[in-house]
Design a protein around this motif. Structure first.
Motif, PDB file in Angstrom:
ATOM      1  N   LEU A  35     -28.929 -22.300  16.740  1.00 42.21           N
ATOM      2  CA  LEU A  35     -28.478 -22.721  18.074  1.00 42.21           C
ATOM      3  C   LEU A  35     -29.564 -22.496  19.124  1.00 42.21           C
ATOM      4  CD1 LEU A  35     -24.764 -21.536  18.095  1.00 42.21           C
ATOM      5  CD2 LEU A  35     -25.665 -23.834  17.752  1.00 42.21           C
ATOM      6  N   VAL A  36     -30.392 -21.458  18.935  1.00 46.33           N
ATOM      7  CA  VAL A  36     -31.516 -21.236  19.852  1.00 46.33           C
ATOM      8  C   VAL A  36     -32.508 -22.387  19.728  1.00 46.33           C
ATOM      9  CG1 VAL A  36     -33.445 -19.713  20.419  1.00 46.33           C
ATOM     10  CG2 VAL A  36     -31.235 -18.729  19.799  1.00 46.33           C
ATOM     11  N   GLU A  37     -32.774 -22.817  18.493  1.00 50.06           N
ATOM     12  CA  GLU A  37     -33.677 -23.960  18.283  1.00 50.06           C
ATOM     13  C   GLU A  37     -33.101 -25.228  18.908  1.00 50.06           C
ATOM     14  OE1 GLU A  37     -34.413 -24.191  14.094  1.00 50.06           O
ATOM     15  OE2 GLU A  37     -35.514 -22.298  14.085  1.00 50.06           O
ATOM     16  N   LYS A  38     -31.795 -25.419  18.780  1.00 49.32           N
ATOM     17  CA  LYS A  38     -31.148 -26.593  19.369  1.00 49.32           C
ATOM     18  C   LYS A  38     -31.230 -26.542  20.899  1.00 49.32           C
ATOM     19  CE  LYS A  38     -26.845 -29.189  19.276  1.00 49.32           C
ATOM     20  NZ  LYS A  38     -25.477 -29.253  18.755  1.00 49.32           N
ATOM     21  N   ALA A  39     -31.036 -25.349  21.471  1.00 50.13           N
ATOM     22  CA  ALA A  39     -31.137 -25.199  22.922  1.00 50.13           C
ATOM     23  C   ALA A  39     -32.544 -25.542  23.399  1.00 50.13           C
ATOM     24  CB  ALA A  39     -30.782 -23.775  23.327  1.00 50.13           C
ATOM     25  N   LYS A  40     -33.545 -25.118  22.640  1.00 57.75           N
ATOM     26  CA  LYS A  40     -34.932 -25.411  22.996  1.00 57.75           C
ATOM     27  C   LYS A  40     -35.209 -26.915  22.909  1.00 57.75           C
ATOM     28  CE  LYS A  40     -39.619 -24.473  21.458  1.00 57.75           C
ATOM     29  NZ  LYS A  40     -40.445 -23.800  20.450  1.00 57.75           N
ATOM     30  N   GLY A  73     -35.294 -15.378  40.123  1.00 58.29           N
ATOM     31  CA  GLY A  73     -35.543 -16.633  39.424  1.00 58.29           C
ATOM     32  C   GLY A  73     -36.098 -16.473  38.023  1.00 58.29           C
ATOM     33  N   ALA A  74     -36.198 -15.249  37.509  1.00 58.49           N
ATOM     34  CA  ALA A  74     -36.722 -15.018  36.164  1.00 58.49           C
ATOM     35  C   ALA A  74     -35.581 -15.021  35.145  1.00 58.49           C
ATOM     36  CB  ALA A  74     -37.455 -13.689  36.113  1.00 58.49           C
ATOM     37  N   LEU A  75     -35.854 -15.551  33.956  1.00 57.83           N
ATOM     38  CA  LEU A  75     -34.862 -15.513  32.881  1.00 57.83           C
ATOM     39  C   LEU A  75     -35.070 -14.258  32.052  1.00 57.83           C
ATOM     40  CD1 LEU A  75     -34.444 -19.050  31.287  1.00 57.83           C
ATOM     41  CD2 LEU A  75     -32.949 -17.851  32.838  1.00 57.83           C
ATOM     42  N   GLU A  76     -33.967 -13.620  31.681  1.00 57.37           N
ATOM     43  CA  GLU A  76     -34.022 -12.405  30.868  1.00 57.37           C
ATOM     44  C   GLU A  76     -32.878 -12.407  29.878  1.00 57.37           C
ATOM     45  OE1 GLU A  76     -33.852  -8.984  33.412  1.00 57.37           O
ATOM     46  OE2 GLU A  76     -35.632  -9.572  34.542  1.00 57.37           O
ATOM     47  N   ILE A  77     -33.111 -11.730  28.745  1.00 60.80           N
ATOM     48  CA  ILE A  77     -32.038 -11.468  27.801  1.00 60.80           C
ATOM     49  C   ILE A  77     -31.304 -10.238  28.322  1.00 60.80           C
ATOM     50  CG2 ILE A  77     -31.511 -10.787  25.430  1.00 60.80           C
ATOM     51  CD1 ILE A  77     -34.074 -12.292  24.603  1.00 60.80           C
ATOM     52  N   ASP A  78     -29.990 -10.298  28.329  1.00 50.92           N
ATOM     53  CA  ASP A  78     -29.184  -9.216  28.900  1.00 50.92           C
ATOM     54  C   ASP A  78     -28.288  -8.599  27.824  1.00 50.92           C
ATOM     55  OD1 ASP A  78     -27.702  -7.540  30.470  1.00 50.92           O
ATOM     56  OD2 ASP A  78     -26.651  -9.127  31.555  1.00 50.92           O
ATOM     57  N   PRO A  79     -28.809  -7.618  27.072  1.00 51.36           N
ATOM     58  CA  PRO A  79     -28.000  -7.011  26.006  1.00 51.36           C
ATOM     59  C   PRO A  79     -26.759  -6.290  26.532  1.00 51.36           C
ATOM     60  CG  PRO A  79     -30.294  -6.286  25.869  1.00 51.36           C
ATOM     61  CD  PRO A  79     -30.143  -7.065  27.132  1.00 51.36           C
ATOM     62  N   SER A  80     -26.838  -5.730  27.734  1.00 46.13           N
ATOM     63  CA  SER A  80     -25.702  -4.985  28.284  1.00 46.13           C
ATOM     64  C   SER A  80     -24.622  -5.926  28.821  1.00 46.13           C
ATOM     65  CB  SER A  80     -26.164  -4.063  29.410  1.00 46.13           C
ATOM     66  OG  SER A  80     -26.572  -4.826  30.532  1.00 46.13           O
ATOM     67  N   GLY A  81     -25.009  -7.137  29.213  1.00 45.62           N
ATOM     68  CA  GLY A  81     -24.063  -8.090  29.791  1.00 45.62           C
ATOM     69  C   GLY A  81     -23.685  -7.774  31.216  1.00 45.62           C
ATOM     70  N   LYS A  82     -24.468  -6.911  31.883  1.00 44.10           N
ATOM     71  CA  LYS A  82     -24.092  -6.464  33.224  1.00 44.10           C
ATOM     72  C   LYS A  82     -25.166  -6.668  34.283  1.00 44.10           C
ATOM     73  CE  LYS A  82     -21.015  -3.044  31.302  1.00 44.10           C
ATOM     74  NZ  LYS A  82     -20.643  -1.653  31.187  1.00 44.10           N
ATOM     75  N   LYS A  83     -26.270  -7.313  33.951  1.00 44.15           N
ATOM     76  CA  LYS A  83     -27.323  -7.517  34.948  1.00 44.15           C
ATOM     77  C   LYS A  83     -26.854  -8.483  36.027  1.00 44.15           C
ATOM     78  CE  LYS A  83     -31.422  -6.649  32.186  1.00 44.15           C
ATOM     79  NZ  LYS A  83     -32.668  -7.205  31.679  1.00 44.15           N
ATOM     80  N   ASN A  84     -27.410  -8.315  37.223  1.00 46.26           N
ATOM     81  CA  ASN A  84     -27.102  -9.224  38.323  1.00 46.26           C
ATOM     82  C   ASN A  84     -27.757 -10.570  38.075  1.00 46.26           C
ATOM     83  OD1 ASN A  84     -25.603  -7.398  39.785  1.00 46.26           O
ATOM     84  ND2 ASN A  84     -27.317  -6.740  41.049  1.00 46.26           N
ATOM     85  N   GLY A  85     -27.056 -11.626  38.455  1.00 43.99           N
ATOM     86  CA  GLY A  85     -27.618 -12.957  38.361  1.00 43.99           C
ATOM     87  C   GLY A  85     -26.685 -13.915  37.655  1.00 43.99           C
ATOM     88  N   ARG A  86     -27.137 -15.148  37.532  1.00 44.95           N
ATOM     89  CA  ARG A  86     -26.373 -16.220  36.896  1.00 44.95           C
ATOM     90  C   ARG A  86     -26.502 -16.063  35.395  1.00 44.95           C
ATOM     91  NH1 ARG A  86     -23.337 -19.550  35.075  1.00 44.95           N
ATOM     92  NH2 ARG A  86     -23.469 -21.792  35.268  1.00 44.95           N
ATOM     93  N   GLY A  87     -25.392 -15.977  34.678  1.00 43.31           N
ATOM     94  CA  GLY A  87     -25.428 -15.756  33.244  1.00 43.31           C
ATOM     95  C   GLY A  87     -24.856 -16.903  32.446  1.00 43.31           C
ATOM     96  N   ALA A  88     -25.309 -16.985  31.199  1.00 46.37           N
ATOM     97  CA  ALA A  88     -24.767 -17.942  30.236  1.00 46.37           C
ATOM     98  C   ALA A  88     -24.857 -17.283  28.863  1.00 46.37           C
ATOM     99  CB  ALA A  88     -25.558 -19.242  30.260  1.00 46.37           C
ATOM    100  N   TYR A  89     -24.009 -17.719  27.957  1.00 47.53           N
ATOM    101  CA  TYR A  89     -23.925 -17.093  26.645  1.00 47.53           C
ATOM    102  C   TYR A  89     -24.360 -18.047  25.544  1.00 47.53           C
ATOM    103  CZ  TYR A  89     -21.374 -13.280  28.780  1.00 47.53           C
ATOM    104  OH  TYR A  89     -21.038 -12.198  29.549  1.00 47.53           O
ATOM    105  N   LEU A 134     -36.150 -14.939  22.468  1.00 47.46           N
ATOM    106  CA  LEU A 134     -34.717 -15.136  22.272  1.00 47.46           C
ATOM    107  C   LEU A 134     -34.406 -15.369  20.798  1.00 47.46           C
ATOM    108  CD1 LEU A 134     -31.891 -15.482  23.497  1.00 47.46           C
ATOM    109  CD2 LEU A 134     -32.439 -17.897  23.855  1.00 47.46           C
ATOM    110  N   TYR A 135     -35.210 -16.186  20.127  1.00 48.18           N
ATOM    111  CA  TYR A 135     -35.000 -16.465  18.708  1.00 48.18           C
ATOM    112  C   TYR A 135     -35.096 -15.181  17.893  1.00 48.18           C
ATOM    113  CZ  TYR A 135     -35.442 -18.498  14.078  1.00 48.18           C
ATOM    114  OH  TYR A 135     -35.251 -18.796  12.749  1.00 48.18           O
TER     115      TYR A 135
END
Length: 98
Positions: free
Chosen positions: A55-60, A32-48, A81-82
């Protein structure tokens, strides 16, 4: 010679389709923790998210990550993230890839 397929992903903020290498993956781990995934291969639900600090400010502002992952997102995560997106954008401009 056959052309190599470029994987495309959709940014959750701008809804643009871009090459995967021009985006950053954010993942909600099975714990349930959020992480930045530089490799793009970590297990879990991802979004780009595109490599654009605005866009990070807009997401916030619009709480897009909270809606996407259905978890509370801390101020520290948005700051991390920013900074990461800002750094990666600067690197890509130096290297001339974007």
């Amino acid at each position: 010679m056959k052309k190599k397929k470029i994987p495309m992903r959709r940014c959750i903020v701008s809804n643009e389709m871009k090459p995967k290498k021009e985006m950053i993956r954010i993942v909600r781990t099975p714990e349930g923790a959020l992480e930045i995934d530089p490799s793009g291969k970590k297990n879990g639900r991802g979004a780009y998210v595109s490599l654009e600090p605005l866009l990070v400010e807009k997401a916030k502002k619009n709480k897009l990550l909270e809606r996407q992952f259905e978890v509370e997102v801390s101020e520290e995560f948005y700051q991390e993230l920013y900074e990461y997106v800002d750094h990666q954008k600067a690197r890509s401009q130096i290297n001339g890839s974007v």
